[in-house]
Design a protein around this motif. Structure first.
Motif, PDB file in Angstrom:
ATOM      1  N   ILE A  59       0.845  -1.185   0.000  1.00  0.00           N
ATOM      2  CA  ILE A  59       0.000   0.000   0.000  1.00  0.00           C
ATOM      3  C   ILE A  59       0.887   1.244   0.000  1.00  0.00           C
ATOM      4  O   ILE A  59       1.880   1.301   0.714  1.00  0.00           O
ATOM      5  N   VAL A  60       0.526   2.237  -0.794  1.00  0.00           N
ATOM      6  CA  VAL A  60       1.280   3.484  -0.844  1.00  0.00           C
ATOM      7  C   VAL A  60       0.997   4.270   0.435  1.00  0.00           C
ATOM      8  O   VAL A  60      -0.151   4.549   0.767  1.00  0.00           O
ATOM      9  N   THR A  61       2.067   4.606   1.153  1.00  0.00           N
ATOM     10  CA  THR A  61       1.956   5.339   2.416  1.00  0.00           C
ATOM     11  C   THR A  61       2.560   6.732   2.235  1.00  0.00           C
ATOM     12  O   THR A  61       3.269   6.992   1.261  1.00  0.00           O
ATOM     13  N   PRO A  62       2.313   7.643   3.182  1.00  0.00           N
ATOM     14  CA  PRO A  62       2.864   9.004   3.053  1.00  0.00           C
ATOM     15  C   PRO A  62       4.389   9.052   3.013  1.00  0.00           C
ATOM     16  O   PRO A  62       4.955   9.998   2.469  1.00  0.00           O
ATOM     17  N   GLU A  63       5.064   8.043   3.559  1.00  0.00           N
ATOM     18  CA  GLU A  63       6.529   8.032   3.531  1.00  0.00           C
ATOM     19  C   GLU A  63       7.076   7.865   2.123  1.00  0.00           C
ATOM     20  O   GLU A  63       8.212   8.229   1.844  1.00  0.00           O
ATOM     21  N   MET A  64       6.272   7.293   1.228  1.00  0.00           N
ATOM     22  CA  MET A  64       6.720   7.023  -0.142  1.00  0.00           C
ATOM     23  C   MET A  64       6.509   8.192  -1.090  1.00  0.00           C
ATOM     24  O   MET A  64       7.008   8.164  -2.214  1.00  0.00           O
ATOM     25  N   VAL A  65       5.779   9.214  -0.675  1.00  0.00           N
ATOM     26  CA  VAL A  65       5.438  10.324  -1.570  1.00  0.00           C
ATOM     27  C   VAL A  65       6.704  11.053  -1.992  1.00  0.00           C
ATOM     28  O   VAL A  65       7.563  11.377  -1.177  1.00  0.00           O
ATOM     29  N   GLY A  66       6.848  11.275  -3.281  1.00  0.00           N
ATOM     30  CA  GLY A  66       8.000  11.955  -3.844  1.00  0.00           C
ATOM     31  C   GLY A  66       9.109  11.023  -4.273  1.00  0.00           C
ATOM     32  O   GLY A  66      10.068  11.453  -4.908  1.00  0.00           O
ATOM     33  N   MET A  67       9.011   9.742  -3.962  1.00  0.00           N
ATOM     34  CA  MET A  67      10.045   8.775  -4.329  1.00  0.00           C
ATOM     35  C   MET A  67       9.683   8.096  -5.646  1.00  0.00           C
ATOM     36  O   MET A  67       8.531   8.131  -6.081  1.00  0.00           O
ATOM     37  N   THR A  68      10.667   7.458  -6.252  1.00  0.00           N
ATOM     38  CA  THR A  68      10.441   6.642  -7.439  1.00  0.00           C
ATOM     39  C   THR A  68      10.649   5.192  -7.058  1.00  0.00           C
ATOM     40  O   THR A  68      11.719   4.809  -6.594  1.00  0.00           O
ATOM     41  N   ILE A  69       9.602   4.389  -7.230  1.00  0.00           N
ATOM     42  CA  ILE A  69       9.634   2.978  -6.879  1.00  0.00           C
ATOM     43  C   ILE A  69       9.376   2.176  -8.140  1.00  0.00           C
ATOM     44  O   ILE A  69       8.409   2.437  -8.863  1.00  0.00           O
ATOM     45  N   SER A  70      10.241   1.207  -8.422  1.00  0.00           N
ATOM     46  CA  SER A  70      10.057   0.330  -9.580  1.00  0.00           C
ATOM     47  C   SER A  70       9.361  -0.944  -9.118  1.00  0.00           C
ATOM     48  O   SER A  70       9.867  -1.657  -8.262  1.00  0.00           O
ATOM     49  N   CYS A  71       8.194  -1.209  -9.684  1.00  0.00           N
ATOM     50  CA  CYS A  71       7.398  -2.372  -9.312  1.00  0.00           C
ATOM     51  C   CYS A  71       7.439  -3.390 -10.455  1.00  0.00           C
ATOM     52  O   CYS A  71       7.282  -3.026 -11.618  1.00  0.00           O
ATOM     53  N   TYR A  72       7.638  -4.647 -10.119  1.00  0.00           N
ATOM     54  CA  TYR A  72       7.757  -5.716 -11.113  1.00  0.00           C
ATOM     55  C   TYR A  72       6.372  -6.125 -11.591  1.00  0.00           C
ATOM     56  O   TYR A  72       5.465  -6.364 -10.800  1.00  0.00           O
ATOM     57  N   ASN A  73       6.195  -6.203 -12.920  1.00  0.00           N
ATOM     58  CA  ASN A  73       4.893  -6.572 -13.464  1.00  0.00           C
ATOM     59  C   ASN A  73       4.874  -7.986 -14.021  1.00  0.00           C
ATOM     60  O   ASN A  73       3.943  -8.370 -14.710  1.00  0.00           O
ATOM     61  N   GLY A  74       5.931  -8.774 -13.750  1.00  0.00           N
ATOM     62  CA  GLY A  74       6.022 -10.126 -14.262  1.00  0.00           C
ATOM     63  C   GLY A  74       7.001 -10.254 -15.400  1.00  0.00           C
ATOM     64  O   GLY A  74       7.435 -11.351 -15.740  1.00  0.00           O
ATOM     65  N   LYS A  75       7.368  -9.131 -15.989  1.00  0.00           N
ATOM     66  CA  LYS A  75       8.307  -9.140 -17.109  1.00  0.00           C
ATOM     67  C   LYS A  75       9.458  -8.157 -16.881  1.00  0.00           C
ATOM     68  O   LYS A  75      10.600  -8.456 -17.165  1.00  0.00           O
ATOM     69  N   GLN A  76       9.117  -6.977 -16.389  1.00  0.00           N
ATOM     70  CA  GLN A  76      10.113  -5.936 -16.200  1.00  0.00           C
ATOM     71  C   GLN A  76       9.701  -5.047 -15.036  1.00  0.00           C
ATOM     72  O   GLN A  76       8.572  -5.123 -14.544  1.00  0.00           O
ATOM     73  N   PHE A  77      10.619  -4.194 -14.590  1.00  0.00           N
ATOM     74  CA  PHE A  77      10.329  -3.260 -13.514  1.00  0.00           C
ATOM     75  C   PHE A  77       9.789  -1.957 -14.120  1.00  0.00           C
ATOM     76  O   PHE A  77      10.432  -1.342 -14.967  1.00  0.00           O
ATOM     77  N   ILE A  78       8.622  -1.548 -13.662  1.00  0.00           N
ATOM     78  CA  ILE A  78       7.980  -0.336 -14.149  1.00  0.00           C
ATOM     79  C   ILE A  78       8.218   0.770 -13.118  1.00  0.00           C
ATOM     80  O   ILE A  78       7.792   0.642 -11.970  1.00  0.00           O
ATOM     81  N   PRO A  79       8.895   1.876 -13.489  1.00  0.00           N
ATOM     82  CA  PRO A  79       9.113   2.954 -12.516  1.00  0.00           C
ATOM     83  C   PRO A  79       7.830   3.724 -12.232  1.00  0.00           C
ATOM     84  O   PRO A  79       7.096   4.098 -13.159  1.00  0.00           O
ATOM     85  N   ILE A  80       7.564   3.937 -10.961  1.00  0.00           N
ATOM     86  CA  ILE A  80       6.368   4.650 -10.524  1.00  0.00           C
ATOM     87  C   ILE A  80       6.823   5.850  -9.701  1.00  0.00           C
ATOM     88  O   ILE A  80       7.513   5.689  -8.697  1.00  0.00           O
ATOM     89  N   GLU A  81       6.451   7.036 -10.123  1.00  0.00           N
ATOM     90  CA  GLU A  81       6.738   8.235  -9.355  1.00  0.00           C
ATOM     91  C   GLU A  81       5.539   8.476  -8.441  1.00  0.00           C
ATOM     92  O   GLU A  81       4.448   8.804  -8.904  1.00  0.00           O
ATOM     93  N   VAL A  82       5.735   8.289  -7.143  1.00  0.00           N
ATOM     94  CA  VAL A  82       4.633   8.313  -6.188  1.00  0.00           C
ATOM     95  C   VAL A  82       4.229   9.755  -5.896  1.00  0.00           C
ATOM     96  O   VAL A  82       5.063  10.581  -5.540  1.00  0.00           O
ATOM     97  N   LYS A  83       2.937  10.028  -6.043  1.00  0.00           N
ATOM     98  CA  LYS A  83       2.374  11.348  -5.770  1.00  0.00           C
ATOM     99  C   LYS A  83       1.378  11.229  -4.621  1.00  0.00           C
ATOM    100  O   LYS A  83       0.983  10.139  -4.227  1.00  0.00           O
ATOM    101  N   HIS A  84       0.957  12.368  -4.086  1.00  0.00           N
ATOM    102  CA  HIS A  84       0.092  12.350  -2.906  1.00  0.00           C
ATOM    103  C   HIS A  84      -1.303  11.797  -3.182  1.00  0.00           C
ATOM    104  O   HIS A  84      -1.954  11.276  -2.279  1.00  0.00           O
ATOM    105  N   ASN A  85      -1.786  11.859  -4.424  1.00  0.00           N
ATOM    106  CA  ASN A  85      -3.126  11.333  -4.712  1.00  0.00           C
ATOM    107  C   ASN A  85      -3.132   9.813  -4.885  1.00  0.00           C
ATOM    108  O   ASN A  85      -4.176   9.221  -5.099  1.00  0.00           O
ATOM    109  N   MET A  86      -1.963   9.152  -4.759  1.00  0.00           N
ATOM    110  CA  MET A  86      -1.874   7.694  -4.840  1.00  0.00           C
ATOM    111  C   MET A  86      -1.986   7.041  -3.466  1.00  0.00           C
ATOM    112  O   MET A  86      -1.946   5.814  -3.377  1.00  0.00           O
TER     113      MET A  86
END
Length: 120
Positions: A59-86
């Motif tokens: 779950i996206v928490t307030p500590e992650m806001v502003g960071m870039t997290i790469s999440c694995y989709n089964g094939k490759q890592f997709i970079p996610i730029e975490v914003k406050h509305n997430m």
């Protein structure tokens, strides 16, 4: 940033709220420690560090806001730029594991009329 995980659950959906009140798994708690360490590291580093993870159910928490997290989709890592509305959403919602279906025209031999067409 100062809210506890259970307090964040009050402002989210029922499924997320239930997960936060029952507590996160050990893998997810380890990931949260990794987020805290990289947040401190990124304050002094010229180039922010990207965290890679397989935890699509995190779950996206307030500590992650502003960071870039790469999440694995089964094939490759997709970079996610975490914003406050997430906040309160899962990381897997932003790294799609399938392509949307795009229907094209029928191929050669797919219909009776196309069998008479030459292959050249």
């Amino acid at each position: 940033m100062k809210l506890d995980l259970k307090e964040i659950g009050q402002y989210t959906r029922a499924r997320v709220q239930r997960k936060l009140t029952r507590g996160l798994s050990t893998k997810q708690l380890h990931f949260m420690e990794k987020v805290r360490k990289t947040r401190d590291f990124n304050k002094t580093a010229p180039k922010p560090k990207i965290i890679k993870t397989h935890l699509r159910d995190m779950i996206v928490t307030p500590e992650m806001v502003g960071m870039t997290i790469s999440c694995y989709n089964g094939k490759q890592f997709i970079p996610i730029e975490v914003k406050h509305n997430m906040l309160g959403m899962y990381l897997g919602e932003f790294a799609m594991s399938y392509k949307s279906v795009k229907h094209g025209k029928a191929g050669i031999g797919a219909t009776r009329g196309s069998t008479a067409v030459s292959l050249k």
